[in-house]
Design a protein around this motif. Structure first.
Motif, mmCIF file in Angstrom:
data_model
loop_
_atom_site.group_PDB
_atom_site.id
_atom_site.type_symbol
_atom_site.label_atom_id
_atom_site.label_comp_id
_atom_site.label_asym_id
_atom_site.label_seq_id
_atom_site.Cartn_x
_atom_site.Cartn_y
_atom_site.Cartn_z
ATOM 1 N N GLY A 58 0.860 -1.111 -0.139
ATOM 2 C CA GLY A 58 -0.029 -0.015 -0.081
ATOM 3 C C GLY A 58 0.915 1.336 0.014
ATOM 4 O O GLY A 58 0.542 2.041 -0.661
ATOM 5 N N LEU A 59 1.834 1.342 0.964
ATOM 6 C CA LEU A 59 2.814 2.297 1.092
ATOM 7 C C LEU A 59 3.428 2.475 -0.305
ATOM 8 O O LEU A 59 3.380 3.657 -0.731
ATOM 9 C CB LEU A 59 3.613 2.338 2.113
ATOM 10 N N SER A 60 3.920 1.417 -0.936
ATOM 11 C CA SER A 60 4.776 1.647 -2.180
ATOM 12 C C SER A 60 3.845 2.254 -3.259
ATOM 13 O O SER A 60 4.259 2.920 -3.983
ATOM 14 C CB SER A 60 5.375 0.117 -2.521
ATOM 15 N N PHE A 61 2.576 1.537 -3.375
ATOM 16 C CA PHE A 61 1.588 2.166 -4.102
ATOM 17 C C PHE A 61 1.345 3.514 -4.112
ATOM 18 O O PHE A 61 1.462 4.150 -5.436
ATOM 19 C CB PHE A 61 0.043 1.371 -3.910
ATOM 20 N N LEU A 62 1.385 4.016 -3.057
ATOM 21 C CA LEU A 62 1.280 5.614 -2.763
ATOM 22 C C LEU A 62 2.672 6.336 -3.347
ATOM 23 O O LEU A 62 2.606 7.427 -3.381
ATOM 24 C CB LEU A 62 0.929 5.992 -1.420
ATOM 25 N N GLY A 63 3.616 5.541 -3.507
ATOM 26 C CA GLY A 63 5.142 6.213 -3.706
ATOM 27 C C GLY A 63 5.754 6.502 -2.588
ATOM 28 O O GLY A 63 6.523 7.034 -2.568
ATOM 29 N N LEU A 64 5.411 5.768 -1.512
ATOM 30 C CA LEU A 64 6.059 6.226 -0.342
ATOM 31 C C LEU A 64 7.049 5.068 0.195
ATOM 32 O O LEU A 64 7.482 5.139 1.218
ATOM 33 C CB LEU A 64 5.314 6.464 0.788
ATOM 34 N N GLY A 65 6.917 3.650 -0.435
ATOM 35 C CA GLY A 65 7.640 2.519 -0.141
ATOM 36 C C GLY A 65 9.059 2.241 -0.660
ATOM 37 O O GLY A 65 10.148 2.799 -0.008
ATOM 38 N N ILE A 66 9.056 1.876 -1.688
ATOM 39 C CA ILE A 66 10.350 1.325 -2.118
ATOM 40 C C ILE A 66 10.563 1.772 -3.527
ATOM 41 O O ILE A 66 9.807 2.287 -4.384
ATOM 42 C CB ILE A 66 9.793 -0.410 -2.668
ATOM 43 N N PRO A 67 11.911 2.456 -3.627
ATOM 44 C CA PRO A 67 12.349 2.795 -4.902
ATOM 45 C C PRO A 67 12.201 2.083 -6.245
ATOM 46 O O PRO A 67 12.169 0.766 -5.956
ATOM 47 C CB PRO A 67 13.761 3.223 -4.680
ATOM 48 N N PRO A 68 11.864 2.529 -7.251
ATOM 49 C CA PRO A 68 11.250 1.576 -8.509
ATOM 50 C C PRO A 68 12.615 0.659 -8.928
ATOM 51 O O PRO A 68 12.235 -0.317 -9.387
ATOM 52 C CB PRO A 68 11.054 2.622 -9.447
ATOM 53 N N GLU A 69 13.663 0.990 -8.481
ATOM 54 C CA GLU A 69 14.683 0.382 -8.757
ATOM 55 C C GLU A 69 14.641 -0.997 -8.271
ATOM 56 O O GLU A 69 15.052 -2.042 -9.017
ATOM 57 C CB GLU A 69 15.879 0.853 -8.289
ATOM 58 N N ILE A 70 14.144 -1.236 -7.220
ATOM 59 C CA ILE A 70 13.844 -2.476 -6.786
ATOM 60 C C ILE A 70 12.447 -2.875 -6.887
ATOM 61 O O ILE A 70 11.516 -2.288 -6.530
ATOM 62 C CB ILE A 70 13.967 -2.295 -4.866
ATOM 63 N N PRO A 71 12.274 -4.073 -7.652
ATOM 64 C CA PRO A 71 11.039 -4.576 -8.069
ATOM 65 C C PRO A 71 10.250 -4.824 -6.613
ATOM 66 O O PRO A 71 10.632 -5.662 -5.975
ATOM 67 C CB PRO A 71 11.203 -5.737 -8.748
ATOM 68 N N GLU A 72 9.176 -4.112 -6.733
ATOM 69 C CA GLU A 72 8.315 -4.477 -5.474
ATOM 70 C C GLU A 72 6.666 -4.370 -6.088
ATOM 71 O O GLU A 72 6.544 -3.738 -6.860
ATOM 72 C CB GLU A 72 8.306 -3.484 -4.463
ATOM 73 N N TRP A 73 5.968 -5.177 -5.511
ATOM 74 C CA TRP A 73 4.582 -5.241 -6.022
ATOM 75 C C TRP A 73 3.874 -3.894 -5.953
ATOM 76 O O TRP A 73 3.128 -3.715 -7.163
ATOM 77 C CB TRP A 73 3.804 -6.616 -5.470
ATOM 78 N N GLY A 74 3.833 -3.525 -5.060
ATOM 79 C CA GLY A 74 3.116 -2.309 -4.653
ATOM 80 C C GLY A 74 3.320 -1.303 -5.570
ATOM 81 O O GLY A 74 2.516 -0.589 -6.233
ATOM 82 N N SER A 75 4.762 -0.946 -5.650
ATOM 83 C CA SER A 75 5.022 0.203 -6.563
ATOM 84 C C SER A 75 5.087 -0.335 -7.906
ATOM 85 O O SER A 75 4.603 0.562 -8.900
ATOM 86 C CB SER A 75 6.626 0.647 -6.362
ATOM 87 N N MET A 76 4.866 -1.587 -8.278
ATOM 88 C CA MET A 76 4.635 -2.072 -9.788
ATOM 89 C C MET A 76 3.072 -1.495 -10.020
ATOM 90 O O MET A 76 2.944 -0.982 -11.137
ATOM 91 C CB MET A 76 5.085 -3.520 -9.877
ATOM 92 N N ILE A 77 2.251 -1.993 -9.177
ATOM 93 C CA ILE A 77 1.073 -1.597 -9.352
ATOM 94 C C ILE A 77 0.738 -0.054 -9.296
ATOM 95 O O ILE A 77 0.113 0.505 -10.442
ATOM 96 C CB ILE A 77 0.158 -2.133 -8.154
ATOM 97 N N GLY A 78 1.507 0.586 -8.461
ATOM 98 C CA GLY A 78 1.339 2.171 -8.606
ATOM 99 C C GLY A 78 1.913 2.730 -9.807
ATOM 100 O O GLY A 78 1.104 3.491 -10.516
ATOM 101 N N ALA A 79 2.926 2.361 -10.518
ATOM 102 C CA ALA A 79 3.461 2.529 -11.656
ATOM 103 C C ALA A 79 2.476 2.290 -12.956
ATOM 104 O O ALA A 79 2.295 2.959 -13.731
ATOM 105 C CB ALA A 79 4.777 2.433 -11.901
ATOM 106 N N GLY A 80 2.230 1.242 -12.640
ATOM 107 C CA GLY A 80 1.243 0.569 -13.793
ATOM 108 C C GLY A 80 -0.054 0.995 -13.911
ATOM 109 O O GLY A 80 -0.748 0.649 -14.999
#
Ligand SMILES: Nc1ncnc2c1ncn2[C@@H]1O[C@H](COP(=O)(O)OP(=O)(O)OP(=O)(O)O)[C@@H](O)[C@H]1O
Ligand SMILES: Nc1ncnc2c1ncn2[C@@H]1O[C@H](COP(=O)(O)OP(=O)(O)OP(=O)(O)O)[C@@H](O)[C@H]1O
Ligand SMILES: [Mg+2]
Ligand SMILES: [Mg+2]
Lengths: 245, 303, 314, 315, 506
Positions: free
Chosen positions: B235-257
């Motif tokens: 959830g946090l990565s989805f909002l862009g607060l979690g994991i830098p995009p360099e590191i593949p992470e599911w939440g940020s993948m969804i957020g960017a996608g």
């Protein structure tokens, strides 16, 4: 005559909502059993816990072997604790469920005498036989044993320290009549051998008069000390009067 | 609220119906009666293996972009398609396992240790210590869900250590409260009292008698929390607060996608399914564990 | 006239550890207006017998044998028909009154919800509840009816369950340890209440208890249960004076006022019962035959009997 | 009882106060609360740069040169005495209080609708599932709950948008004000807690059904309907009530993400926007408001618990 | 405060549109509407709501033209004289005079340090009803350019209440403020019947902030708005192909650039900077990451700008050359792990990027992957722009991606000075070169336009070669409109876009 093992002087205890009991004095000498009798909630357990320093009395002094334990340094007090032990009301929860009987029984010895498990086992072996536990029981956990066996293991654990005084808080109330008879017998035998003194708490007049010579009757913040025969007649009297109510 | 009732276990003297710990055979038998638990256990082992061997399993470098081949659908070369920069979604999802598990395990580990220590101290020492620690616990519990982590992360910036810190801060109190309750419920039991009257030292009582007997529900909570930490991280990565995009992470993948939700929904669907599957595995495992160990505790609250 | 007749009742539980044989070949009968006591060790299967009669054993129990009540075979009765007997014809005073009362229902409602038929008007029902409560000595009954179970003492709760049990004037009351955990005053009151009910309504009473004094006080006959079996049935006058089974005798001697003499050893696990007599291991009169063959229940005079190879003669 | 309420209220205020200190200190102490950031936000938009002079102006304007405790004191003084939560750094000097008052209604509408969904679906399904334990309907419900508990809510939201907005065109993607706008976010938000409540109700119900007093109601000869409705459901729902309070908190937390996806103008969105723009007065105030709502709801639920459970006596 | 008072939350979109549906434009704006005081939110109120106007206008190629001021001239190095247009009326019917101009400029300078700074404002004097004289602290050749900035728009003092708080904008523009719904943040304007330039086509506008790009696309698709901006880049083609909708892409004065941290040794080597630039395939990025919305950067200015250096080409993509440059600079992969080392240490850099503009994160990721291909181990960190600002202030980055505005003021000096002068406040990487500083100062003080632009052209070529910061792509704006909307003319000098009162609906 040797000084009393336990002496209570004007003990009182109150919780936030008033006195549980007040102004209690009596003493117990070596190899003596004193009974503590009274209806539910009159403060028997509380008194026992005060003696064991698990709780502070609100007033009065408790002398163990003529010493006031509250005046001792904490190290001394911990050492002196070995001599005063308590048997708690529920055998099922008196032993750590995560430790085998062997571990529980030897633990106190190992810690206090600073010896290893095998040595402790050797020391305690006669006592284990004495209380009627077989070695096969020792590898088990408390829940794998009957109440009577657990209660015997508790006795072995406590007697391994060779205490001078044991507070027995309704040691058989959760047991069957026949098992009750077994445990009470054993306690008496051990007393004859080691000269330990008992404060015996119970609300069963039959049991208490079978075990004790003097009986301390606690009720509604007053108390009286009876000997066995007057106690029995007093119970009878109370019983008939209640029937008429 | 803070006064926990002293729970004296109901004494039931049946020779066979025992509460408490089980013999090994009984445990093993119980475990084998629960296929769901066994499957979830197997899945967890597989997940850990995937996380460790991500570099061998993933057919592509997760960060290798291939712009002309972006947003491809499912094909034989890219089994789950490619993302908006032409990276292989399957490989990224596989690597995402590593990220998620590292974060979840460290966070739960830290929160667990902190919770156990603090909860135990509060319950055992009582009095002013308990009062202070309990108020702290209450304070942290007063922040619902990920609110606290969110605010913190927004300011300290993203990154694995930061997210672990933020989530630990928001999770430890749950463990501490449970541990405190557990310990309280046994400190008045007679074997603890008899350990006291036996003249044992506090440290021995805590380590040898209290913790082993009180820790089970907390351990079970920990397995269940793994799932909810994975959800919070995502959830946090989805909002862009979690994991830098360099590191593949599911939440940020969804957020960017999510920009490509309509034109290339695989960007969102694939990592979402991965999260669901992994969280489910941990939930089923935790539930199963709770059943098997037969520890009835208050409902565990996922966030 | 025989009200309840139990023949060869067997109850088994399949558990993870094996099969628990909780009740074995239990047979007894109970006449209208009679009081039968069931005594014996903890875990010997007394409550199981009571629950089998009212058919409330958990679904894990496997039950065989015949139970007939008032000429009806309870085993073959449909669930609906059985259910219509519960409460009205057969009632149960549960072993643990604190657990058996709905904690969020008012005491009065717990009674009134089973008051049926004859009472249609609300005020009639309320009256009936008050009559019942005062008949077990729960006064002032108006206040108590409005309270919740947790506001009652253990003894009051015990009497509340007793009053529920007598609401519909059942023909059979199964009272499971109605005095457990009470101090002697409360115990005495309960005993009186039970005796009164039994006399007034001509109800039969199956009294399960640990308390031999109580059994002696209330019962006409006593059945001694050991390891799931009835080992002896005798009229109360005889059983204390002339016990025939060695276990009965040992049990009586273990009572503090009778000398506090323990029975050595432990009762056998219900999972793993011995070939021969279940009491053989602890019996001082044990002979070879006792270890080899299981003794049959032998009926004797006065509706009694014993399960022993070498009973004490009467 | 009065004493109890007074005590609870006292601790409520104390906890809110402590939470505000924690939030305030935390947010001001970490890097990121810098005057530069604020200056950029208030003056030029983050992507463009600011000069020293602007930073000084901003710091002076918002008293950023004051020591932390004084800033906190001023803020708290404003809140307590005047209901003034300070001014936003970003929304061009709008008072935070007016931002909050605008945002609170949408959040309550969203959270309230979701809570209603949770209650109306969760409780009946939980009871149904427990009564039909082991039957096929129970198994379906259980599988569905296990799945729903594992779905990330934001993902569900996106999938709902994909299906119902982008593909079917039934609902708008974002916006506020109409029922259509409300449905998707409320469903996305309610899914997880509903599943949890179903499970809790089911467990609680099963546990209750296994209690001695239920067995005893059978012995009393009561009908199935009487047993379930008069005894089992009542007892089973009591523990669920307090959990509903806690779950309201989770719903509030959930709004943070869901409101952002659906551009729902509530506190969650306000909070996240403020976090992104380091609008510290707004972040602090949002946190305090959310904590207050959460704790008040829980207090309310605890008191309600007293009404429904006669066993509870407060000292 | 004041803003709540005149918000009428019960005015809904439907109400307003029912009166004259055909000519009312529903506009889906990019940002949430956070305020509408021109001194702070000029970009919104002047450019998008077109309620207020500045003194100075600009043409499509960034040349200044008269607007509310008809002419201006420098009377001394620090004073400028502006003649105010006659016959312009405020929306409240009162005529515009030099007094309102002084009021507005004083207020703008007073409220915001940025405004003050742009103008280098010292004071404003009313000479007569239609003349004002503005004094600057230092000689400021670009004061007229600064007055083009939307925050310096002219409002009537009645915009404020008695306490001096802003309540509503009373300007001179083609649209008149009508209402603002705080809850939905919907802003409504209606036509100014007395507009000084002549009749206005639109009857009004309903402006709603829709920050989510997908939502903007959907709302134009479903007909909820007639006109919107910045739809998701990957949907441009699909939307354009839909019947009734057309999407156009324009360049705006904004460029995606990466600042380089000169405090870190590797970047002090020009070859390293060039290698990084050479590794980036700008055309590929524009086509695939930006979906053609934008253009590969040819320098730091966009070609439409009059002053841009037309000789500069798109920065080349040549990974082989990049590798050899790195090798020359001493970076070589010795241990064969695919990462170049110098002095035994692997060359690792981090790229910090904000996440708010959709193009930024994927662009940063793509650049990261490209740099990895030439052997630089690259870590990409994407965060909220506030956080990235902090990283930038703390000089805690190697490369930082920013979509920088290059025409806050339509003059080259703004960018060249703030980006490249040693003390320039947008000189994020702290590049320092005293020769360059001197040249900048010289160019900035040059008043003759031709000479001035020539000097800036030379400077642009210099920084282009030095690679002080790495431009990636020019920023593109997409405008999606219903086919029924006609006659919209894009103004590149605006900050996102400028609405055009002369377009027609229906
Ligand atoms: N920690 C405590 N705080 C307050 N009151 C207590 C506490 N412990 C005991 N009491 C009260 O003190 C009184 C005496 O309790 P105690 O346990 O000593 O009774 P008892 O004589 O042992 O009764 P029983 O026979 O039921 O064991 C009771 O009224 C009890 O409610
Ligand atoms: N549901 C069950 N599953 C398995 N075993 C059971 C179950 N219920 C009872 N038992 C076993 O049946 C035996 C008889 O139990 P029962 O409750 O009848 O004993 P009891 O004679 O009433 O003892 P007590 O005096 O303690 O009430 C016990 O050994 C118990 O372990
Ligand atoms: Mg006691
Ligand atoms: Mg029983």
């Amino acid at each position: 005559m040797s000084p009393p093992v336990l002496e209570l002087k004007n003990i009182a205890k109150s919780y936030g909502h008033g006195d549980v009991f007040a102004d209690i004095s009596f003493s117990v000498s070596e190899a003596e059993s004193i009974g503590l009798f009274g209806e539910s909630g009159c403060g028997k357990t509380t008194l026992g816990r005060c003696i064991m320093q698990l709780e502070r009395q609100s007033a009065g002094t408790i002398l163990l072997d003529s010493l006031d334990p509250t005046r001792l340094s904490s190290r001394k007090r911990r050492e002196s604790r070995q001599s005063y032990q308590m048997i708690f009301q529920h055998p099922e929860v008196s032993l750590n469920p995560k430790m085998t009987l062997a571990q529980s029984v030897t633990e106190l010895l190992m810690v206090h005498k600073k010896i290893c498990f095998d040595e402790a086992m050797d020391t305690i072996q006669p006592l284990i036989n004495r209380v009627g536990l077989r070695n096969e029981h020792l590898a088990r956990y408390p829940h794998q044993l009957s109440g009577g066996e657990v209660q015997r293991a508790v006795l072995a654990r406590i007697f391994s320290l060779q205490p001078k005084l044991i507070i027995a808080d309704e040691p058989t109330s959760m047991l069957d009549v026949s098992v009750q008879a077994q445990v009470l017998r054993l306690m008496k035998e051990l007393q004859n051998e080691t000269g330990v003194a008992y404060v015996f708490i119970s609300h069963d007049p039959d049991v208490i008069s079978a075990m004790c010579d003097r009986i301390f009757w606690l009720s509604k913040r007053t108390w009286r000390l009876y000997d066995k025969s007057t106690f029995i007649s007093q119970v009878k009297e109370d019983y008939t009067s209640s029937k008429n109510v | 609220m803070s006064e926990q009732a002293v729970v004296v276990p109901k004494v039931k003297k049946c020779p066979s119906v025992h509460k408490g710990i089980d013999t090994h055979q009984r445990l093993v038998r119980k475990i084998f009666k629960r296929p769901a638990f066994l499957i979830s256990l197997g899945c967890i082992l597989i997940l850990v293996a995937i996380a460790i061997c991500a570099s061998f399993i993933a057919p592509y470098d997760p960060n290798e972009t291939d712009l002309p081949n972006k947003n491809l659908g499912i094909s034989s070369t890219h089994v789950w398609g490619t993302d908006y920069l032409g990276r292989d979604l399957f490989s990224r999802t596989i690597w995402g396992t590593r990220t998620s598990l590292i974060i979840a395990f460290t966070t739960v580990g830290c929160a667990f240790v902190a919770g156990v220590v603090i909860g135990c101290m509060a319950a055992f020492y009582g009095g002013i210590v308990d009062e202070t620690l309990s108020r702290c616990i209450d304070l942290f519990l007063a922040f619902p869900g990920i609110i606290f982590s969110l605010a913190l992360l927004g300011l300290i910036g993203p990154g694995i250590p930061n997210i672990v810190l933020a989530l630990t801060l928001s999770q430890w109190a749950v463990f501490a409260r449970l541990m405190r309750g557990d310990v309280l419920s046994i400190t008045n039991l007679e074997y603890i009292q008899s350990a006291k009257t036996g003249g044992l030292s506090n440290s021995r009582i805590i380590l040898r008698h209290l913790i082993p007997n009180a820790i089970m529900p907390v351990l079970i909570l920990a397995t269940l929390e793994v799932g909810s930490v994975i959800l919070s991280t995502a959830g946090l990565s989805f909002l862009g607060l979690g994991i830098p995009p360099e590191i593949p992470e599911w939440g940020s993948m969804i957020g960017a996608g999510k920009e490509f939700l309509r034109t290339a929904p695989l960007n969102v669907i694939v990592p979402g399914l991965a999260i669901t599957a992994v969280v489910m595995v941990f939930n089923v495992f935790g539930e199963g564990l709770r059943d098997i160990l037969d520890v009835h505790e208050e409902q565990v609250l996922p966030s | 006239m025989t009200l309840l007749d139990v023949q060869d009742l067997n109850v088994r539980f399949s558990t993870g550890e094996g099969i628990i044989h909780a009740s074995r070949d239990v047979s007894f009968s109970l006449d209208t207006g009679e009081v039968l006591g069931l005594v014996g060790e903890t875990g010997s299967g007394k409550s199981i017998i009571g629950q089998a009669v009212i058919r409330l054993l958990p679904s894990t129990a496997e039950i065989t044998g015949d139970i007939s009540f008032d000429g009806k075979n309870l085993n073959t009765l449909s669930e609906a028909a059985m259910h219509s007997l519960r409460g009205s014809s057969i009632s149960l005073i549960p072993q643990n009154p604190s657990g058996a009362l709905d904690p969020v229902a008012r005491n009065g409602d717990q009674i009134s919800e089973i008051v049926t038929g004859r009472f249609k008007k609300r005020s009639d029902i309320v009256n009936r509840v008050h009559v019942l409560l005062s008949s077990v000595g729960l006064v002032p009954s108006v206040r108590i009816a409005d309270e919740f179970p947790h506001q009652l003492s253990g003894g009051m709760r015990q009497r509340l369950t007793t009053s529920i049990a007598i609401t519909e004037n059942p023909r059979l009351i199964i009272a499971d340890e109605p005095t457990k955990g009470l101090d002697f005053r409360a115990r005495e009151m309960t005993a009186t209440v039970l005796a009164d009910i039994q006399k007034q309504n001509q109800s039969s009473l199956l009294l399960i208890t640990h308390d031999l004094d109580l059994a002696e006080q209330l019962c006409a006959r006593i059945a001694v249960v050991y390891a799931g079996e009835i080992v002896e049935i005798s009229p109360v006058s005889r059983i204390f004076a002339e016990p025939r089974h060695p276990y009965t005798r040992a049990l009586i001697q273990a009572i503090p006022k009778n000398g506090l003499i323990p029975i050595p050893g432990q009762s056998p696990s219900l999972l793993d019962l011995p070939e021969g007599c279940s009491f053989a291991d602890r019996c001082e009169y044990c002979a070879d035959i006792c270890r080899l063959t299981h003794p049959e229940f032998v009926y004797g005079t006065m509706n009694g009997g014993v399960r022993c190879h070498h009973p004490f003669s009467s | 009882m009065h004493h109890y309420i007074a005590k609870r209220l006292f601790f409520l205020v104390l906890t809110i106060f402590a939470a505000s200190i924690l939030a305030f200190l935390l947010l001001h102490a970490v890097p990121g609360g810098s005057a530069e950031t604020i200056a950029k936000h208030t003056l030029v938009g983050l992507e463009d740069d600011v000069s020293e002079q602007m930073i000084k102006d901003v710091s002076a304007k918002y008293n950023l040169f004051d020591p932390l405790w004084k800033q906190y004191g001023d803020w708290l003084g404003g809140v307590v005495l005047k209901g003034d939560f300070g001014t936003s750094f970003v929304y061009f000097d709008t008072p935070v209080a007016s931002l909050l008052s605008l945002a609170i209604v949408p959040t309550m509408i969203l959270a309230g609708t979701s809570m209603a969904l949770v209650i109306c679906l969760g409780i009946p399904l939980g009871i149904y599932s427990a009564i039909h334990e082991g039957k096929i309907s129970d198994i379906i419900i259980r599988v569905a709950t296990v799945l729903s508990i594992s779905f990330p809510s934001f993902w569900v939201a996106l999938i709902l948008i994909l299906i119902f907005s982008l593909t079917l065109g039934w609902f708008p993607v974002t916006g506020y004000g109409t029922i259509q706008n409300l449905i998707l976010p409320a469903v996305a938000l309610a899914l997880h807690p509903t599943a949890v409540i179903i499970r809790i109700v089911r467990t609680s119900m099963l546990e209750t059904l296994g209690q001695e007093y239920i067995t005893y109601t059978i012995a009393k000869g009561l009908s199935f309907r009487q047993i379930i409705w008069n005894h089992a459901v009542k007892n089973a729902l009591i523990p669920v009530i307090t959990l509903l309070g806690l779950y309201f908190g989770h719903l509030l937390a959930g709004t943070v993400i869901i409101e952002n996806i659906f551009a729902w103008p509530g506190i969650g969105k306000l909070l996240v926007d403020a976090v992104f723009s380091h609008d510290i007065p707004v972040v602090t105030s949002c946190i305090v408001v959310i904590v207050t709502i959460f704790l008040s709801v829980n207090l309310g639920v605890d008191l309600l618990y007293h009404v429904v459970d006669p066993r509870i006596r407060y000292e | 405060t004041s803003t709540d008072k005149n918000s009428s939350s019960n005015v809904s979109v439907q109400n307003t549109s029912s009166s004259s549906t055909d000519r009312l434009l529903k506009f889906g704006e990019l940002w949430l509407i956070t305020g509408y005081d021109p001194a702070n939110n000029g970009v919104f109120i002047t450019e998008k709501a077109i309620v207020t106007e500045s003194l100075v206008g600009a043409t499509q190629d960034f040349q200044l033209v008269p607007l509310l001021a008809t002419s201006w001239n420098q009377t001394s190095p620090t004073t400028w004289r502006f003649t105010i247009r006659d016959g312009v009326k405020f929306h409240n019917g009162k005529p515009m005079t030099a007094h309102e101009v002084k009021f507005s400029l004083d207020r703008a300078a007073n409220i915001s340090a940025q405004n003050r700074q742009f103008m280098d404002f010292k004071s404003c004097k009313v000479i007569d009803d239609h003349t004002v004289e503005i004094e600057t602290n230092k000689p400021n050749p670009i004061l007229p350019h600064a007055l083009h900035y939307p925050n310096m728009a002219i409002i009537h003092p009645d915009s404020l209440n008695a306490q001096g708080n802003f309540i509503k904008p009373i300007g001179t523009g083609p649209m008149v403020f009508d209402s603002f719904d705080q809850q939905t943040r919907t802003f409504t304007v209606k036509k100014n019947p007395d507009y000084w330039k002549g009749p206005v086509n639109l009857s009004g506008m309903v402006i709603t902030g829709i920050p989510d790009s997908n939502a903007r696309a959907l709302s134009i698709e479903k007909g909820e708005v007639d006109f919107t901006v910045d739809v998701p880049m990957n949907e441009v083609k699909r939307l354009d192909e839909l019947p009734g909708i057309n999407v156009k892409t324009y360049l705006t004065p904004r460029v995606y650039r990466m600042a380089i941290n000169f405090n870190r040794t590797p970047f002090q080597d020009k070859r390293v900077r060039q290698a990084i630039s050479l590794a980036i395939n700008r055309t590929d990025i524009v086509n695939n990451v930006l979906y053609g919305v934008g253009a590969p950067a040819k320098g730091i200015f966009i070609p439409q700008m009059e002053w841009s250096n037309k000789n500069l080409d798109v920065l080349p993509y040549d990974p082989e050359k990049a590798k050899s440059l790195l090798k020359e600079a001493g970076y070589e992969d010795i241990n064969g792990d695919g990462i170049v080392e110098k002095d035994g240490k692997p060359f690792t850099i981090d790229i910090v990027s904000a996440q708010e503009r959709p193009g930024l994160p994927p662009m940063a990721e793509t650049i990261g992957a490209s740099l990895r291909k030439i052997g630089i181990d690259t870590k990409v960190e994407v965060m909220a722009s506030a956080a990235s600002t902090d990283r930038q202030n703390a000089m805690n980055f190697d490369l930082i991606m920013v979509p920088a505005n290059i025409a806050m003021i339509p003059d080259p000096s703004y960018v060249i000075e703030t980006w490249y002068r040693s003390d320039g406040y947008s000189n994020s990487g702290k590049y320092s070169n005293s020769t360059l500083d001197a040249l900048i100062d010289d160019a900035k003080q040059t008043i003759d336009k031709k000479e001035r632009y020539a000097k800036f052209n030379a400077l642009e070529a210099m920084v282009y070669d030095e690679m002080i910061c790495i431009p990636i792509a020019d920023y593109g704006v997409t405008i999606a409109q219903k086919d029924s909307v006609k006659g919209y003319v894009f103004d590149p000098t605006a900050h996102d876009l400028r609405m055009d009162a002369n377009m027609t609906v229906g």
